[in-house]
Design a protein around this motif. Structure first.
Motif, PDB file in Angstrom:
ATOM      1  N   ASP A 138      44.149  37.046  41.024  1.00 33.23           N
ATOM      2  CA  ASP A 138      44.396  38.649  42.460  1.00 33.23           C
ATOM      3  C   ASP A 138      43.008  39.689  41.715  1.00 33.23           C
ATOM      4  OD1 ASP A 138      45.386  40.700  43.607  1.00 33.23           O
ATOM      5  OD2 ASP A 138      46.668  41.207  41.416  1.00 33.23           O
ATOM      6  N   ASN A 157      45.084  47.089  37.910  1.00 32.68           N
ATOM      7  CA  ASN A 157      46.466  45.547  37.221  1.00 32.68           C
ATOM      8  C   ASN A 157      46.637  44.888  37.839  1.00 32.68           C
ATOM      9  OD1 ASN A 157      47.666  47.663  38.759  1.00 32.68           O
ATOM     10  ND2 ASN A 157      49.042  47.776  37.659  1.00 32.68           N
ATOM     11  N   PRO A 158      45.539  44.084  37.571  1.00 42.90           N
ATOM     12  CA  PRO A 158      46.129  42.640  39.339  1.00 42.90           C
ATOM     13  C   PRO A 158      47.761  41.718  38.249  1.00 42.90           C
ATOM     14  CG  PRO A 158      43.848  41.996  37.227  1.00 42.90           C
ATOM     15  CD  PRO A 158      44.703  43.626  37.466  1.00 42.90           C
ATOM     16  N   ASP A 159      47.580  41.184  39.419  1.00 42.46           N
ATOM     17  CA  ASP A 159      49.031  40.396  38.967  1.00 42.46           C
ATOM     18  C   ASP A 159      48.780  38.980  37.354  1.00 42.46           C
ATOM     19  OD1 ASP A 159      51.647  38.818  38.830  1.00 42.46           O
ATOM     20  OD2 ASP A 159      51.417  38.326  41.293  1.00 42.46           O
ATOM     21  N   PRO A 160      48.930  39.222  37.347  1.00 42.26           N
ATOM     22  CA  PRO A 160      49.082  38.527  36.013  1.00 42.26           C
ATOM     23  C   PRO A 160      49.616  36.704  36.307  1.00 42.26           C
ATOM     24  CG  PRO A 160      51.443  39.428  35.247  1.00 42.26           C
ATOM     25  CD  PRO A 160      50.680  40.045  36.155  1.00 42.26           C
ATOM     26  N   ASP A 161      50.598  37.230  36.818  1.00 48.06           N
ATOM     27  CA  ASP A 161      50.717  35.385  37.658  1.00 48.06           C
ATOM     28  C   ASP A 161      49.852  35.165  38.108  1.00 48.06           C
ATOM     29  OD1 ASP A 161      53.434  35.430  35.766  1.00 48.06           O
ATOM     30  OD2 ASP A 161      54.254  36.268  37.401  1.00 48.06           O
ATOM     31  N   SER A 162      48.640  36.095  38.891  1.00 53.26           N
ATOM     32  CA  SER A 162      47.793  35.480  40.264  1.00 53.26           C
ATOM     33  C   SER A 162      46.816  35.542  39.472  1.00 53.26           C
ATOM     34  CB  SER A 162      47.883  36.220  41.277  1.00 53.26           C
ATOM     35  OG  SER A 162      46.336  36.190  42.605  1.00 53.26           O
ATOM     36  N   TYR A 196      43.793  42.239  46.570  1.00 53.93           N
ATOM     37  CA  TYR A 196      44.504  43.093  45.496  1.00 53.93           C
ATOM     38  C   TYR A 196      45.174  43.415  45.488  1.00 53.93           C
ATOM     39  CZ  TYR A 196      44.628  46.364  41.233  1.00 53.93           C
ATOM     40  OH  TYR A 196      45.348  46.877  40.071  1.00 53.93           O
ATOM     41  N   THR A 197      46.821  43.006  44.923  1.00 54.39           N
ATOM     42  CA  THR A 197      47.752  43.081  44.733  1.00 54.39           C
ATOM     43  C   THR A 197      48.450  44.357  44.022  1.00 54.39           C
ATOM     44  OG1 THR A 197      48.860  41.190  43.306  1.00 54.39           O
ATOM     45  CG2 THR A 197      48.017  41.235  46.211  1.00 54.39           C
ATOM     46  N   GLY A 198      47.493  44.513  42.643  1.00 52.10           N
ATOM     47  CA  GLY A 198      47.889  45.893  41.754  1.00 52.10           C
ATOM     48  C   GLY A 198      48.277  46.953  42.537  1.00 52.10           C
ATOM     49  N   ASP A 199      49.542  48.220  41.640  1.00 52.22           N
ATOM     50  CA  ASP A 199      49.053  49.592  42.013  1.00 52.22           C
ATOM     51  C   ASP A 199      48.443  50.640  41.102  1.00 52.22           C
ATOM     52  OD1 ASP A 199      50.393  49.517  39.316  1.00 52.22           O
ATOM     53  OD2 ASP A 199      52.548  49.723  40.366  1.00 52.22           O
TER      54      ASP A 199
END
Length: 87
Positions: A22, A14-19, A70-73
Protein backbone atom coordinates in the motif's frame (compact mmCIF):
# COMPACT_ATOMS: atom_id res chain seq x y z
CA UNK A 1 17.02 11.65 -20.71
CA UNK A 2 17.96 11.79 -17.02
CA UNK A 3 20.89 10.34 -15.13
CA UNK A 4 19.25 9.71 -11.79
CA UNK A 5 16.01 9.79 -9.84
CA UNK A 6 15.49 10.55 -6.18
CA UNK A 7 12.52 9.97 -3.88
CA UNK A 8 12.33 11.57 -0.41
CA UNK A 9 9.62 10.52 2.06
CA UNK A 10 8.20 13.36 4.13
CA UNK A 11 5.38 11.31 5.68
CA UNK A 12 4.22 7.78 4.80
CA UNK A 13 0.63 8.48 5.92
CA UNK A 14 -1.19 5.46 7.32
CA UNK A 15 -1.02 2.62 4.82
CA UNK A 16 -3.24 -0.44 5.25
CA UNK A 17 -1.37 -2.77 7.66
CA UNK A 18 -2.83 -5.78 5.83
CA UNK A 19 -1.33 -4.67 2.50
CA UNK A 20 2.46 -5.01 2.20
CA UNK A 21 2.47 -2.79 -0.93
CA UNK A 22 0.00 0.00 0.00
CA UNK A 23 1.60 3.24 -1.24
CA UNK A 24 5.04 1.66 -1.54
CA UNK A 25 7.76 2.62 -4.03
CA UNK A 26 8.83 -0.37 -6.15
CA UNK A 27 11.91 -0.85 -8.34
CA UNK A 28 12.37 -3.58 -10.93
CA UNK A 29 15.53 -4.22 -12.92
CA UNK A 30 17.02 -7.46 -14.30
CA UNK A 31 20.48 -6.31 -13.14
CA UNK A 32 19.39 -6.41 -9.49
CA UNK A 33 19.73 -9.88 -7.98
CA UNK A 34 16.91 -9.09 -5.52
CA UNK A 35 14.52 -8.73 -8.47
CA UNK A 36 15.51 -12.03 -10.08
CA UNK A 37 15.01 -14.54 -7.28
CA UNK A 38 13.86 -17.36 -9.60
CA UNK A 39 16.07 -16.89 -12.65
CA UNK A 40 19.06 -14.60 -13.26
CA UNK A 41 18.23 -11.70 -15.57
CA UNK A 42 14.45 -12.25 -15.37
CA UNK A 43 12.48 -9.93 -13.09
CA UNK A 44 10.12 -11.96 -10.91
CA UNK A 45 10.03 -9.72 -7.83
CA UNK A 46 10.09 -6.01 -7.09
CA UNK A 47 12.57 -4.37 -4.77
CA UNK A 48 10.45 -2.42 -2.26
CA UNK A 49 12.54 -0.13 -0.01
CA UNK A 50 11.34 0.68 3.50
CA UNK A 51 10.39 4.35 3.21
CA UNK A 52 9.93 5.82 6.70
CA UNK A 53 9.74 9.59 7.24
CA UNK A 54 13.12 11.07 6.28
CA UNK A 55 14.13 8.16 4.03
CA UNK A 56 15.68 8.94 0.66
CA UNK A 57 16.29 6.61 -2.28
CA UNK A 58 18.57 7.52 -5.18
CA UNK A 59 18.65 5.29 -8.25
CA UNK A 60 19.48 5.31 -11.94
CA UNK A 61 16.58 6.74 -13.94
CA UNK A 62 16.71 3.78 -16.31
CA UNK A 63 15.54 1.47 -13.52
CA UNK A 64 11.82 0.79 -13.91
CA UNK A 65 9.96 2.24 -10.94
CA UNK A 66 6.43 2.99 -9.78
CA UNK A 67 4.36 3.52 -6.65
CA UNK A 68 1.60 1.13 -5.67
CA UNK A 69 -1.82 2.76 -5.03
CA UNK A 70 -2.20 4.29 -1.58
CA UNK A 71 -5.46 3.69 0.31
CA UNK A 72 -4.82 5.45 3.62
CA UNK A 73 -6.92 8.35 4.85
CA UNK A 74 -4.02 10.54 6.05
CA UNK A 75 -1.68 12.38 3.66
CA UNK A 76 1.22 10.43 2.21
CA UNK A 77 3.76 13.02 1.05
CA UNK A 78 6.89 12.38 -1.00
CA UNK A 79 9.12 14.61 -3.06
CA UNK A 80 10.51 13.03 -6.21
CA UNK A 81 12.73 14.42 -8.92
CA UNK A 82 14.97 13.46 -11.81
CA UNK A 83 18.32 15.03 -12.54
CA UNK A 84 20.77 15.25 -15.40
CA UNK A 85 24.36 16.44 -15.33
CA UNK A 86 25.34 18.26 -18.51
CA UNK A 87 28.71 17.20 -19.92
Amino acid sequence: NCLGSLVYMLTPGNPDPDSHLDGRLALADPRLAECCDREAGRVTKELVPDMKAGAMVLFSSEVMHHVHPYTGDQPRITIAWNFHIAS
